[in-house]
Enzyme design. Structure first.
Site, mmCIF file in Angstrom:
data_model
loop_
_atom_site.group_PDB
_atom_site.id
_atom_site.type_symbol
_atom_site.label_atom_id
_atom_site.label_comp_id
_atom_site.label_asym_id
_atom_site.label_seq_id
_atom_site.Cartn_x
_atom_site.Cartn_y
_atom_site.Cartn_z
ATOM 1 N N LYS A 101 32.587 -23.569 -105.461
ATOM 2 C CA LYS A 101 32.334 -24.598 -106.473
ATOM 3 C C LYS A 101 31.774 -23.967 -107.750
ATOM 4 O O LYS A 101 32.098 -24.402 -108.865
ATOM 5 C CB LYS A 101 31.356 -25.638 -105.930
ATOM 6 C CG LYS A 101 30.957 -26.727 -106.945
ATOM 7 C CD LYS A 101 32.155 -27.544 -107.425
ATOM 8 C CE LYS A 101 31.758 -28.569 -108.497
ATOM 9 N NZ LYS A 101 31.011 -29.714 -107.928
ATOM 10 N N LYS A 132 22.926 -27.870 -114.461
ATOM 11 C CA LYS A 132 22.389 -27.376 -113.183
ATOM 12 C C LYS A 132 23.342 -26.345 -112.569
ATOM 13 O O LYS A 132 22.916 -25.276 -112.116
ATOM 14 C CB LYS A 132 22.189 -28.547 -112.226
ATOM 15 C CG LYS A 132 21.901 -28.135 -110.774
ATOM 16 C CD LYS A 132 21.791 -29.336 -109.867
ATOM 17 C CE LYS A 132 23.075 -30.105 -109.686
ATOM 18 N NZ LYS A 132 24.092 -29.358 -108.884
ATOM 19 N N SER A 153 26.386 -30.360 -104.920
ATOM 20 C CA SER A 153 26.520 -29.006 -105.470
ATOM 21 C C SER A 153 25.128 -28.389 -105.558
ATOM 22 O O SER A 153 24.312 -28.804 -106.387
ATOM 23 C CB SER A 153 27.168 -29.045 -106.858
ATOM 24 O OG SER A 153 28.506 -29.487 -106.769
#
Length: 302
Positions: free
Chosen positions: A183, A252, A107
């Protein structure tokens, strides 16, 4: 499949997997169980050893991994780690890549995915698919992951059989970067759900009812969801090992959401609040703690 047949006359391609952490190891095991030839590489050799025992071949470097594979799957921590294994010494970019595909399950920022893909294509001709995953370690072990992908349609179809050995759903969302953007949408929902479910669980506990029964009580109603059924019992019972995901990883992603939201003039007040809660959780619980330990923020004795 013309390129695939050229690379492997039998039509079954050799695959590699780079990054054998919480997600990579069980995903690799599923490829092996499906009967595929799999080469593996990981920075720490100890994580590769059990997979070699299970039938994988250990590559000496990322370069060696691409040289031995038609398709390379990759799942590492962040964009810095992706950059290193692609463009570092003996990285993937140093091996011939014509007719080969790199599928990145990590990701990372959509802009980073587009930049890496462009640079890799210029360096050795390899194609790129950004394909972040959702479903956690449980989904990786059971092969029930949802994977959202960005890339060329022909490349997506070429890798589909191999991806579906590791996942239940593999959806082509658009050009390179679209998988990462999808995502981020997923992480808006998951990050906020963790924060909200922590509140609901704490309210139940502090009010004297059995929080373990919330999933049963709410099943089938508007509040029901996979996160409700999976997260609440773990919070209520203090089950944080093995972790479903690390606080640092969720933070993150939430920080990336904030950056993309600013660039696209998208208001994300709920995701921004979740980001601040996870930033506090990182300070209190540590970066490598299970993301569900956000629940502990609401009790003085935790």
């Amino acid at each position: 499949m013309a390129e695939a047949s050229k690379a492997n006359p039998q039509g079954v391609e050799k695959v590699g997997y780079l990054g054998l952490g919480l997600m990579g190891a069980p995903m690799t095991r599923r490829l092996l169980a499906a009967g595929y030839q799999v080469a593996v590489w990981n920075r720490s050799l100890g994580k590769a050893a059990p997979l070699v025992e299970a039938g994988a071949r250990r590559a000496e470097t990322p370069r060696d991994l691409l040289a031995a594979s038609d398709i390379v799957f990759m799942c590492v921590t962040d964009a810095t780690a992706v950059e290193e294994v692609i463009f570092g010494p003996d990285g993937i970019s140093t091996a011939p890549g014509a007719g080969k595909i790199v599928v990145d399950f990590s990701s990372i920022h959509p802009d980073a995915a587009r930049d890496l893909a462009t640079r890799l294509k210029a360096a050795n001709g390899a194609h790129w698919i950004d394909a972040p995953v959702s479903g956690g370690t449980k989904g990786a072990e059971e092969g029930t992951l949802a994977i959202m992908a960005g890339g060329d349609a022909a490349d997506i179809e070429r890798v589909r059989p191999y991806v579906l050995a590791m996942a239940r759903r593999f959806t082509h969302m658009g050009p390179i970067g679209a998988g990462q953007t999808t995502k981020l949408c997923n992480q808006v929902i998951v990050g906020c759900a963790m924060a909200v479910l922590a509140e609901a669980t704490r309210l139940a506990v502090n009010s004297g009812i059995d929080a373990n029964r919330l999933p049963e009580a709410l099943a089938g109603g508007f509040a029901d969801s996979i996160p409700l059924q999976l997260f609440v019992p773990r919070m209520a019972q203090g089950i944080y090992a093995p972790p479903l995901g690390h606080i640092a990883t969720m933070l993150k992603d939430l920080d990336t959401i904030a950056d993309v939201a600013q660039a696209t003039s998208t208001p994300v007040p709920m995701a921004a609040l979740a980001g601040q809660l996870f930033r506090l959780a990182r300070t209190v619980r540590g970066a490598d703690a299970d993301a569900l330990e956000i629940y502990k923020l609401s009790a003085a004795d935790d």
